[in-house]
Scaffold this motif. Structure first.
Motif, PDB file in Angstrom:
ATOM      1  N   SER A  56      14.464  -5.316  15.232  1.00 57.03           N
ATOM      2  CA  SER A  56      14.295  -3.926  15.649  1.00 57.03           C
ATOM      3  C   SER A  56      13.134  -3.803  16.621  1.00 57.03           C
ATOM      4  CB  SER A  56      14.038  -3.027  14.433  1.00 57.03           C
ATOM      5  OG  SER A  56      13.816  -1.700  14.840  1.00 57.03           O
ATOM      6  N   LEU A  57      13.397  -3.082  17.732  1.00 50.92           N
ATOM      7  CA  LEU A  57      12.366  -2.846  18.734  1.00 50.92           C
ATOM      8  C   LEU A  57      12.056  -1.370  18.903  1.00 50.92           C
ATOM      9  CD1 LEU A  57      13.508  -5.441  21.408  1.00 50.92           C
ATOM     10  CD2 LEU A  57      11.544  -5.610  19.899  1.00 50.92           C
ATOM     11  N   ASP A  58      12.674  -0.518  18.069  1.00 49.58           N
ATOM     12  CA  ASP A  58      12.403   0.920  18.107  1.00 49.58           C
ATOM     13  C   ASP A  58      11.239   1.209  17.149  1.00 49.58           C
ATOM     14  OD1 ASP A  58      12.349   3.712  17.652  1.00 49.58           O
ATOM     15  OD2 ASP A  58      14.452   3.864  18.246  1.00 49.58           O
ATOM     16  N   PRO A  59      10.104   1.750  17.631  1.00 50.49           N
ATOM     17  CA  PRO A  59       8.947   1.972  16.741  1.00 50.49           C
ATOM     18  C   PRO A  59       9.259   2.876  15.563  1.00 50.49           C
ATOM     19  CG  PRO A  59       8.322   2.198  19.051  1.00 50.49           C
ATOM     20  CD  PRO A  59       9.806   2.104  19.024  1.00 50.49           C
ATOM     21  N   ASP A  60       9.992   3.979  15.790  1.00 52.14           N
ATOM     22  CA  ASP A  60      10.290   4.916  14.700  1.00 52.14           C
ATOM     23  C   ASP A  60      11.167   4.266  13.643  1.00 52.14           C
ATOM     24  OD1 ASP A  60       8.831   7.137  15.592  1.00 52.14           O
ATOM     25  OD2 ASP A  60      10.367   7.606  17.067  1.00 52.14           O
ATOM     26  N   ILE A  61      12.177   3.515  14.089  1.00 50.69           N
ATOM     27  CA  ILE A  61      13.046   2.834  13.127  1.00 50.69           C
ATOM     28  C   ILE A  61      12.256   1.792  12.353  1.00 50.69           C
ATOM     29  CG2 ILE A  61      15.042   1.307  12.900  1.00 50.69           C
ATOM     30  CD1 ILE A  61      16.300   2.729  15.252  1.00 50.69           C
ATOM     31  N   LEU A  62      11.406   1.055  13.040  1.00 50.77           N
ATOM     32  CA  LEU A  62      10.606   0.023  12.397  1.00 50.77           C
ATOM     33  C   LEU A  62       9.673   0.622  11.350  1.00 50.77           C
ATOM     34  CD1 LEU A  62       9.671  -2.960  12.340  1.00 50.77           C
ATOM     35  CD2 LEU A  62       7.990  -2.344  14.075  1.00 50.77           C
ATOM     36  N   LEU A  63       8.950   1.721  11.699  1.00 45.55           N
ATOM     37  CA  LEU A  63       7.996   2.326  10.778  1.00 45.55           C
ATOM     38  C   LEU A  63       8.708   2.991   9.602  1.00 45.55           C
ATOM     39  CD1 LEU A  63       5.427   3.859  13.286  1.00 45.55           C
ATOM     40  CD2 LEU A  63       5.323   1.669  12.088  1.00 45.55           C
ATOM     41  N   LYS A  64       9.825   3.667   9.875  1.00 48.62           N
ATOM     42  CA  LYS A  64      10.571   4.318   8.798  1.00 48.62           C
ATOM     43  C   LYS A  64      11.095   3.279   7.802  1.00 48.62           C
ATOM     44  CE  LYS A  64      12.611   7.642   6.574  1.00 48.62           C
ATOM     45  NZ  LYS A  64      11.812   8.528   5.706  1.00 48.62           N
ATOM     46  N   ASP A  65      11.610   2.178   8.311  1.00 51.33           N
ATOM     47  CA  ASP A  65      12.100   1.130   7.426  1.00 51.33           C
ATOM     48  C   ASP A  65      10.954   0.543   6.606  1.00 51.33           C
ATOM     49  OD1 ASP A  65      14.371  -0.915   6.806  1.00 51.33           O
ATOM     50  OD2 ASP A  65      12.608  -2.128   7.292  1.00 51.33           O
ATOM     51  N   ALA A  66       9.771   0.429   7.197  1.00 50.11           N
ATOM     52  CA  ALA A  66       8.619  -0.139   6.475  1.00 50.11           C
ATOM     53  C   ALA A  66       8.198   0.755   5.320  1.00 50.11           C
ATOM     54  CB  ALA A  66       7.460  -0.348   7.445  1.00 50.11           C
ATOM     55  N   VAL A  67       8.044   2.075   5.545  1.00 49.41           N
ATOM     56  CA  VAL A  67       7.584   2.960   4.465  1.00 49.41           C
ATOM     57  C   VAL A  67       8.643   3.073   3.371  1.00 49.41           C
ATOM     58  CG1 VAL A  67       6.034   4.254   5.972  1.00 49.41           C
ATOM     59  CG2 VAL A  67       8.387   5.035   5.704  1.00 49.41           C
ATOM     60  N   ASP A  68       9.914   3.131   3.761  1.00 48.55           N
ATOM     61  CA  ASP A  68      10.970   3.218   2.742  1.00 48.55           C
ATOM     62  C   ASP A  68      11.038   1.945   1.914  1.00 48.55           C
ATOM     63  OD1 ASP A  68      11.610   5.745   3.557  1.00 48.55           O
ATOM     64  OD2 ASP A  68      13.310   5.141   4.802  1.00 48.55           O
ATOM     65  N   PHE A  69      10.819   0.792   2.551  1.00 44.46           N
ATOM     66  CA  PHE A  69      10.875  -0.465   1.809  1.00 44.46           C
ATOM     67  C   PHE A  69       9.689  -0.582   0.851  1.00 44.46           C
ATOM     68  CE2 PHE A  69      10.475  -5.067   1.228  1.00 44.46           C
ATOM     69  CZ  PHE A  69      11.783  -5.374   0.873  1.00 44.46           C
ATOM     70  N   LEU A  70       8.502  -0.158   1.284  1.00 45.82           N
ATOM     71  CA  LEU A  70       7.340  -0.176   0.394  1.00 45.82           C
ATOM     72  C   LEU A  70       7.547   0.757  -0.798  1.00 45.82           C
ATOM     73  CD1 LEU A  70       4.381  -0.204   2.947  1.00 45.82           C
ATOM     74  CD2 LEU A  70       5.172  -2.090   1.521  1.00 45.82           C
ATOM     75  N   GLN A  71       8.144   1.914  -0.541  1.00 39.93           N
ATOM     76  CA  GLN A  71       8.413   2.861  -1.619  1.00 39.93           C
ATOM     77  C   GLN A  71       9.414   2.271  -2.609  1.00 39.93           C
ATOM     78  OE1 GLN A  71       7.183   5.739  -2.425  1.00 39.93           O
ATOM     79  NE2 GLN A  71       8.628   6.333  -4.014  1.00 39.93           N
ATOM     80  N   HIS A  72      10.421   1.607  -2.085  1.00 39.64           N
ATOM     81  CA  HIS A  72      11.457   1.033  -2.944  1.00 39.64           C
ATOM     82  C   HIS A  72      10.917  -0.118  -3.785  1.00 39.64           C
ATOM     83  CE1 HIS A  72      15.293  -0.579  -4.270  1.00 39.64           C
ATOM     84  NE2 HIS A  72      14.975  -1.751  -3.735  1.00 39.64           N
ATOM     85  N   VAL A  73      10.082  -0.968  -3.186  1.00 35.31           N
ATOM     86  CA  VAL A  73       9.616  -2.168  -3.880  1.00 35.31           C
ATOM     87  C   VAL A  73       8.471  -1.844  -4.836  1.00 35.31           C
ATOM     88  CG1 VAL A  73       8.523  -4.421  -3.560  1.00 35.31           C
ATOM     89  CG2 VAL A  73      10.375  -3.701  -2.040  1.00 35.31           C
ATOM     90  N   PHE A  74       7.474  -1.054  -4.390  1.00 30.59           N
ATOM     91  CA  PHE A  74       6.270  -0.822  -5.187  1.00 30.59           C
ATOM     92  C   PHE A  74       6.273   0.518  -5.915  1.00 30.59           C
ATOM     93  CE2 PHE A  74       5.022  -3.900  -1.966  1.00 30.59           C
ATOM     94  CZ  PHE A  74       4.346  -4.844  -2.718  1.00 30.59           C
ATOM     95  N   ASN A  75       7.237   1.385  -5.598  1.00 32.27           N
ATOM     96  CA  ASN A  75       7.368   2.682  -6.281  1.00 32.27           C
ATOM     97  C   ASN A  75       6.086   3.502  -6.197  1.00 32.27           C
ATOM     98  OD1 ASN A  75       8.796   4.646  -7.726  1.00 32.27           O
ATOM     99  ND2 ASN A  75       8.038   3.904  -9.686  1.00 32.27           N
ATOM    100  N   PHE A  76       5.480   3.538  -5.003  1.00 31.97           N
ATOM    101  CA  PHE A  76       4.279   4.348  -4.809  1.00 31.97           C
ATOM    102  C   PHE A  76       4.633   5.836  -4.845  1.00 31.97           C
ATOM    103  CE2 PHE A  76       2.711   0.508  -2.355  1.00 31.97           C
ATOM    104  CZ  PHE A  76       1.834   0.115  -3.353  1.00 31.97           C
ATOM    105  N   TYR A  77       3.613   6.639  -5.143  1.00 37.11           N
ATOM    106  CA  TYR A  77       3.784   8.104  -5.124  1.00 37.11           C
ATOM    107  C   TYR A  77       4.136   8.592  -3.714  1.00 37.11           C
ATOM    108  CZ  TYR A  77       2.368  13.042  -5.552  1.00 37.11           C
ATOM    109  OH  TYR A  77       2.327  14.415  -5.521  1.00 37.11           O
ATOM    110  N   HIS A  78       3.414   8.084  -2.709  1.00 41.91           N
ATOM    111  CA  HIS A  78       3.717   8.463  -1.327  1.00 41.91           C
ATOM    112  C   HIS A  78       3.174   7.397  -0.378  1.00 41.91           C
ATOM    113  CE1 HIS A  78       4.745  11.008   2.035  1.00 41.91           C
ATOM    114  NE2 HIS A  78       3.522  10.886   2.520  1.00 41.91           N
ATOM    115  N   VAL A  79       3.965   7.092   0.661  1.00 35.22           N
ATOM    116  CA  VAL A  79       3.566   6.158   1.711  1.00 35.22           C
ATOM    117  C   VAL A  79       3.720   6.874   3.052  1.00 35.22           C
ATOM    118  CG1 VAL A  79       3.946   3.909   2.767  1.00 35.22           C
ATOM    119  CG2 VAL A  79       4.385   4.217   0.319  1.00 35.22           C
ATOM    120  N   GLN A  80       2.688   6.816   3.875  1.00 32.89           N
ATOM    121  CA  GLN A  80       2.709   7.502   5.189  1.00 32.89           C
ATOM    122  C   GLN A  80       2.051   6.594   6.225  1.00 32.89           C
ATOM    123  OE1 GLN A  80       3.918  10.875   5.487  1.00 32.89           O
ATOM    124  NE2 GLN A  80       3.928  10.409   7.670  1.00 32.89           N
TER     125      GLN A  80
END
Length: 870
Positions: A479-503
């Motif tokens: 992926s070379l789209d910054p928004d897609i890359l960042l959105k995928d990163a926060v969603d993956f962190l939320q899914h794996v670590f179950n944080f209250y909020h990632v931004q």
């Protein structure tokens, strides 16, 4: 039967009154009635025998005989004496018989009444004792059981107050279990101090009932501090021991407000009743103990089975199982708190609770060695506090506490301190040594389960870290789209670590503000859509961006520069990591967590590595985005140059054609003028010539407009015009056409728009072309909306034309402004081309797009001030 002094005087008065009446009557009636009147002396004799028994009857009989003899002696000189002397001895015998007879009758009557009273008393005693025993055996609630028991004994011995006090021989502790006092007069603490327990120990040591007839004079009364604290007017006290064989259960205290003497029979009944009640209590306690042991065995077996699976469910699930098991293991428990030690900060943090509100959790943090839980973990010994209201460690406590009893056991092994498990009860003295042993055993089992779960959790965290870094690395490649890359990163962190909020925040290069770029869940979407940002240096995120250093805390309320957000009210922990590469900060990765899941050092190291990976990925994506933007600009410039060349070529062609058409058209016009002036032309012919001349003039005007459009423009040709006035003029021109086609017209002008430098006729032609193009797309009617606005930052005015027509075909939309491109059956495809050319000549811009619902929108930007014309 015992008589009081008042009753005795009353009876003597009755007897003496009868005797006096007899004496006075004899003086009057004896001479008349003779010896027969002596029989009336039997009345006071009978009364004396009835009131005072056999002795009183005999004494009264002898007194009556003496009195009668005295009367006869007074009358010895009369005939009556000589005549009746022979009957005197018979009357005396009768009097003696009356006195003895009534005395015996009274004696037998008293004995019978006493026996009946004893029988009624015994029957009442047995009845009350039976009810007390029945209530003990049948009452489900222990508090009701003891209250009913003390009520029955208070009623049995007609006492004013009653108390049931249990006795713990091991701890030498007396506890007030139940009383007949109203709630407002109940003592604050049910645990008796040693000075309050002296009389209880004395009664239990002797095993006999103790009577204090005057509490104010007896030295033992001063040990009954319970009565002093209640400020009750206690005079007499009866203490009844409750001892069943070798088991000492406690004591019942019956108190009377007025002085009272307890009979030997009542004391014996009290002791016998105490023994029978003690046997019933011991029986029910043994039954409850067996049930409790069975329940504990079953529960412990279940706990062991569940805890043996701790490696499969993880730490959080194990902790909740532990507190739930403790609640089930000890039924008197109302709250359970399990603290785990934060070894880095040396703080005991409540990780799992039962029976307490979630918001109360954050108030239970405590330093190691402080508080009861801290002391238990420090010493490794279980601590039991029967009543916190009288415990020195809780006196002066500012935090409101609802429970009364506290039992705390350590969760630790020989090498490591893990935490504590605490159970609370709303009742004082609720727990016993067996409960402490069970809780300690559960703490030991919890230690093993936590160690196993911790090992599994460590393995899982290792996998999470590797998986997260691998996932981000793959995304960097794919992926070379910054928004897609960042959105995928926060969603993956939320899914794996179950944080209250990632931004993820990115830095705006123009303002330096931290813009909320991508976040998790609906909160992240709202922050991104609302354009939420933090000024540089504000909050934890701003601090990290400014300092370039990571920061984390498990108590954000202790951080002075923490900035809370209303959409994230439960944040307790926060960590921020700079997304930084080559000495330049591109953004910040922000993690927020709730109080029940504090962040760990290990997680922080992982997130820091992820932030470094994001920095590389974001730099790569930004470089690609900038390259794509440059390519798009270059492509747009190439397209614009090609379009300009086409327009120039078409302009030259139109200028040449118009020039060639203009010469023959002028010859035609001249010929028509000459023909119209001839005299031989009929009126109908002249009318036809006028029509032809009119059309020729219109053609000449159109050719002149084409030539003017593509004639080179000079700066002095531009004049100040008001775009709002142009729109209104064109609307006036086409309003009949709008009504005919059933089109609603709306104009929303910005009155603050200043005049612009432009060619009035050409701008009017642009507006006319756009409006007519919109009208032609709404064959079945619709709505035409025009808006004007001022863009001060760009020094431009905006003209926006929207319709609700069929829209622009997607196949021609990219080339809509090219010549001869149209989807109209009767169109030439030159109207928008001319419009585009006019806008470009005015150094403006024009775009076209389809609306989301229906129709299309054209936007025209024109500079306010004239710039140099080529």
């Amino acid at each position: 039967m015992k008589l009081n002094s008042r009753s005795t005087l009353t009876r003597w008065g009755i007897v003496l009154t009868l005797a006096i009446l007899y004496f006075l009557g004899s003086l009057l009636l004896l001479p008349i009635l003779g010896i027969a009147f002596i029989s009336f002396s039997a009345v006071p004799v009978a009364a004396a025998g009835w009131y005072f028994g056999l002795e009183g009857g005999i004494i009264a009989s002898l007194a009556a005989i003496i009195l009668d003899n005295f009367l006869l002696l007074v009358l010895k000189d009369t005939q009556l004496y000589t005549v009746d002397r022979s009957g005197f001895f018979m009357s005396a015998s009768i009097l003696l018989m009356v006195g003895v007879g009534f005395g015996q009758i009274k004696k037998y009557s008293d004995v019978r009444l006493q026996i009946e009273s004893q029988l009624r008393s015994r029957e009442r005693y047995l009845s009350v004792l039976r009810m007390a025993t029945s209530s003990i055996l049948n009452q489900a609630s222990s508090s009701d059981r003891y209250h009913d028991l003390i009520m029955h004994f208070t009623d049995l011995f007609t006492a004013d107050h009653g108390y049931y006090i249990s006795w713990d021989a091991k701890q030498k502790q007396a506890t007030l279990i139940a009383s007949t006092l109203p709630p407002e007069q109940q003592p604050e603490s049910s645990l008796l101090r040693p000075d309050q327990s002296a009389i209880i120990e004395a009664v239990l040591q002797t095993g006999r009932a103790m009577v204090i007839e005057d509490a104010f004079k007896s030295k033992d009364a001063f040990t009954i501090v319970l009565f002093k604290n209640l400020a009750l007017p206690v005079h007499s006290v009866l203490g009844i021991p409750l001892i069943a064989r070798e088991d000492v259960l406690g004591i019942m205290i019956l108190a009377c407000n007025e002085p009272r003497s307890f009979t030997t029979e009542e004391i014996e009944q009290a002791e016998q009743g105490g023994q029978q009640v003690a046997l019933a209590l011991r029986s029910i306690q043994q039954e409850l103990k067996i049930e409790k042991q069975l329940h504990q065995t079953t529960t412990l077996s279940h706990v062991e089975h569940v805890l043996s699976r701790s490696e499969r469910v993880g730490v959080d699930a194990v902790l909740q199982l532990i507190v739930d098991s403790a609640m089930e293991l000890i039924p008197k428990t109302t709250h359970v708190v399990l603290h785990l030690l934060d070894e880095e900060q040396q703080i005991l943090i409540p990780r799992s609770v039962a029976g307490l509100a979630e918001g109360y959790r954050s108030k239970l943090n405590m330093r190691l060695g402080k508080g009861v839980a801290g002391q238990v973990l420090e010493t490794g010994e279980t601590i039991y506090i029967p009543d916190i209201r009288v415990d020195a460690r809780f006196i002066g406590q500012t935090l409101p506490i609802s429970y009364r009893s506290l039992l705390v056991a350590p969760v630790r092994n020989d090498e490591r301190r893990i935490g504590t498990i605490s159970i609370h009860s709303n009742d004082p003295g609720a727990f016993d040594p067996d409960d402490a042993s069970l809780l300690s055993a559960l703490g030991l089992k919890a230690t093993i389960a936590l160690e196993n779960a911790s090992l599994l959790d460590t393995t899982r965290n290792d996998f999470k870290e590797i998986n997260t870094l691998y996932h981000l690395t793959i995304n960097m490649v794919t992926s070379l789209d910054p928004d897609i890359l960042l959105k995928d990163a926060v969603d993956f962190l939320q899914h794996v670590f179950n944080f209250y909020h990632v931004q993820i925040y990115t830095i705006d290069p123009n303002t330096g503000n931290l813009q909320a770029r991508q976040g998790t869940g609906s909160v992240g979407e709202q922050l991104s859509q609302q354009g939420y940002f933090l000024p540089a240096g504000r909050g934890i995120v701003g601090y990290v961006a400014e300092s370039g250093e990571s920061f984390f805390t498990n108590n954000v309320h202790d951080v002075l520069f923490f900035v809370s957000h209303p959409l994230l009210p439960e944040t307790q922990s926060e960590a921020a990591f700079p997304i930084r590469i080559d000495g330049k900060t591109l953004g910040v990765l922000d993690i927020q967590e709730i109080s029940s899941r504090p962040l760990s050092i290990r997680q922080m190291k992982t997130m820091n590595a992820i932030a470094n990976q994001l920095a590389v990925a974001l730099q790569k994506a930004n470089l690609y985005a900038e390259l794509q933007k440059s390519l798009s600009q270059e492509k747009a410039m190439r397209s614009q140059l090609v379009q300009s060349e086409r327009l120039v070529t078409m302009g030259r062609l139109l200028a040449s054609v118009s020039h060639e058409l203009n010469n023959p058209l002028q010859a035609i016009q001249n010929a028509l003028y000459l023909l119209r002036e001839e005299t031989g032309v009929s009126p109908q012919g002249k009318l036809d010539l006028d029509i032809v001349l009119s059309e020729a003039e219109r053609m000449a005007h159109m050719i002149e407009q084409l030539r003017a459009t593509y004639r080179p423009i000079q700066a002095e040709d531009f004049h100040l015009i008001q775009i709002n006035n142009i729109v209104e003029d064109v609307h006036t021109l086409i309003s009949p056409h709008l009504r005919h086609n059933q089109i609603i017209f709306e104009f929303h002008p910005n009155p603050e728009i200043p005049p612009i430098q432009a060619l009035s006729d050409q701008i009017r032609q642009v507006v006319l072309n756009l409006l007519m193009n919109a009208v032609e797309s709404m064959s079945d009617g619709g709505k035409l909306t025009i808006e004007t606005d001022l863009l001060e930052d760009a020094n431009e005015v905006l003209l926006q034309v929207s319709d609700t027509g069929r829209g622009i075909s997607p196949t021609i939309l990219p080339n809509i402004f090219e010549a001869f491109v149209t989807d109209k059956q009767k169109g030439t495809g030159l109207g928008l081309t001319i419009t585009y050319d006019v806008v470009l000549k005015h150094r403006g811009r024009i775009t076209a797009e389809n609306n989301k619902d229906r129709g299309s929108t054209f936007r025209v930007w024109l500079p306010i001030t004239n710039r140099e014309i080529k």
